[in-house]
Design a protein around this motif. Structure first.
Motif, short mmCIF file in Angstrom:
data_model
loop_
_atom_site.label_atom_id
_atom_site.label_comp_id
_atom_site.label_asym_id
_atom_site.label_seq_id
_atom_site.Cartn_x
_atom_site.Cartn_y
_atom_site.Cartn_z
N ALA A 9 0.83 -1.21 0.00
CA ALA A 9 0.00 0.00 0.00
C ALA A 9 0.87 1.26 0.00
O ALA A 9 0.60 2.20 -0.75
CB ALA A 9 -0.93 0.00 1.21
N ALA A 10 1.90 1.26 0.82
CA ALA A 10 2.78 2.43 0.87
C ALA A 10 3.53 2.60 -0.45
O ALA A 10 3.71 3.72 -0.93
CB ALA A 10 3.77 2.29 2.03
N LYS A 11 3.95 1.49 -1.03
CA LYS A 11 4.70 1.54 -2.28
C LYS A 11 3.81 1.94 -3.46
O LYS A 11 4.29 2.40 -4.48
CB LYS A 11 5.35 0.19 -2.54
CG LYS A 11 6.41 0.23 -3.61
CD LYS A 11 7.19 -1.07 -3.68
CE LYS A 11 8.20 -1.02 -4.82
NZ LYS A 11 8.96 -2.25 -4.94
N SER A 12 2.50 1.81 -3.29
CA SER A 12 1.60 2.18 -4.39
C SER A 12 1.17 3.65 -4.34
O SER A 12 0.64 4.16 -5.31
CB SER A 12 0.35 1.28 -4.36
OG SER A 12 -0.42 1.56 -3.22
N PHE A 56 8.70 1.81 -8.08
CA PHE A 56 7.83 2.72 -7.33
C PHE A 56 7.22 3.73 -8.28
O PHE A 56 7.94 4.26 -9.11
CB PHE A 56 8.67 3.43 -6.25
CG PHE A 56 7.88 4.42 -5.45
CD1 PHE A 56 7.10 4.00 -4.40
CD2 PHE A 56 7.91 5.78 -5.76
CE1 PHE A 56 6.38 4.92 -3.64
CE2 PHE A 56 7.19 6.69 -5.03
CZ PHE A 56 6.42 6.26 -3.96
N PRO A 57 5.98 4.02 -8.21
CA PRO A 57 4.93 3.36 -7.43
C PRO A 57 4.49 2.07 -8.11
O PRO A 57 4.68 1.88 -9.31
CB PRO A 57 3.79 4.38 -7.44
CG PRO A 57 3.96 5.15 -8.70
CD PRO A 57 5.45 5.17 -8.96
N LEU A 58 3.89 1.19 -7.32
CA LEU A 58 3.40 -0.08 -7.84
C LEU A 58 2.34 0.14 -8.91
O LEU A 58 1.60 1.11 -8.85
CB LEU A 58 2.75 -0.90 -6.72
CG LEU A 58 3.63 -1.57 -5.69
CD1 LEU A 58 2.75 -2.32 -4.70
CD2 LEU A 58 4.61 -2.50 -6.32
N SER A 59 2.26 -0.80 -9.82
CA SER A 59 1.19 -0.74 -10.80
C SER A 59 -0.14 -1.00 -10.08
O SER A 59 -0.18 -1.64 -9.03
CB SER A 59 1.40 -1.79 -11.89
OG SER A 59 1.21 -3.09 -11.34
N LYS A 60 -1.21 -0.51 -10.64
CA LYS A 60 -2.53 -0.70 -10.04
C LYS A 60 -2.88 -2.18 -9.94
O LYS A 60 -3.53 -2.61 -9.01
CB LYS A 60 -3.59 0.05 -10.83
CG LYS A 60 -3.49 1.55 -10.67
CD LYS A 60 -4.56 2.26 -11.46
CE LYS A 60 -4.36 3.76 -11.30
NZ LYS A 60 -5.36 4.53 -12.02
N GLU A 61 -2.44 -2.95 -10.93
CA GLU A 61 -2.73 -4.38 -10.95
C GLU A 61 -2.15 -5.07 -9.71
O GLU A 61 -2.84 -5.86 -9.05
CB GLU A 61 -2.15 -5.01 -12.21
CG GLU A 61 -2.38 -6.50 -12.32
CD GLU A 61 -1.72 -7.08 -13.55
OE1 GLU A 61 -1.02 -8.09 -13.40
OE2 GLU A 61 -1.89 -6.53 -14.65
N ARG A 100 1.96 7.50 -4.39
CA ARG A 100 3.01 8.44 -4.81
C ARG A 100 3.42 9.37 -3.67
O ARG A 100 4.54 9.87 -3.65
CB ARG A 100 2.53 9.28 -5.99
CG ARG A 100 2.39 8.49 -7.27
CD ARG A 100 2.05 9.41 -8.43
NE ARG A 100 1.83 8.65 -9.64
CZ ARG A 100 2.79 8.22 -10.44
NH1 ARG A 100 4.04 8.48 -10.17
NH2 ARG A 100 2.50 7.53 -11.53
N SER A 101 2.53 9.57 -2.71
CA SER A 101 2.81 10.48 -1.60
C SER A 101 3.66 9.85 -0.50
O SER A 101 4.05 10.54 0.44
CB SER A 101 1.49 11.00 -1.00
OG SER A 101 0.75 9.92 -0.48
#
Length: 145
Positions: free
Chosen positions: A48-51, A113-118, A53-54
């Motif tokens: 969640a944190a890696k996804s 970073f950031p993770l893909s939505k998938e 951008r903030s």
């Protein structure tokens, strides 16, 4: 009702204590459950944190470190479980669950970073829920609970 509830608690069951090796099997299972209950949420928090951008770099790094630490404990518990439950269907199922979650965790750790939505939207706890329930039933059946 109290006696019924006491009979459901494997730690209070007299019949469990009288069977050799049953306690070791139960301890291995409980340790596995505890460590997986810590590892999977730690990985999900990291994802969640890696996804986002903030997210701050330190926050992501700290959550990554925590997830890796929890994984090491979960891996040890899985190995202990497999040692105690040698050759059983439950032992094989634990391996499958471990590898499924591990592959997802590797995806999270290896992704940029950031993770893909998938990747970010995967609910790993939901993905393993059926296998986890099956494992619980296998354990209960083996321990005659």
């Amino acid at each position: 009702m109290r006696q019924y509830k006491a009979n459901l608690n494997p730690l209070l069951s007299v019949s469990l204590r009288s069977r050799e090796g049953q306690v070791d099997l139960l301890v291995a299972y409980q340790e596995l459950r505890v460590t997986f209950a810590e590892w999977i949420p730690a990985e999900a928090q990291y994802a969640a944190a890696k996804s986002r951008r903030s997210s701050r770099v330190k926050e992501v790094a700290d959550l990554r470190s925590l997830a890796i630490d929890k994984f090491s404990w979960a891996l040890c518990a899985a190995l202990d479980f497999q040692s105690a439950w040698k050759g059983s269907e439950a032992s094989c199922l634990v391996g499958e669950i471990l590898y499924h979650v591990g592959e997802w965790a590797d995806e999270v750790h290896d992704a940029s970073f950031p993770l893909s939505k998938e990747i970010a939207r995967r609910d790993i706890a939901e993905e393993i829920s059926e296998a986890s329930a099956e494992l619980h039933l296998l354990v209960c059946e083996e321990l005659s609970m």
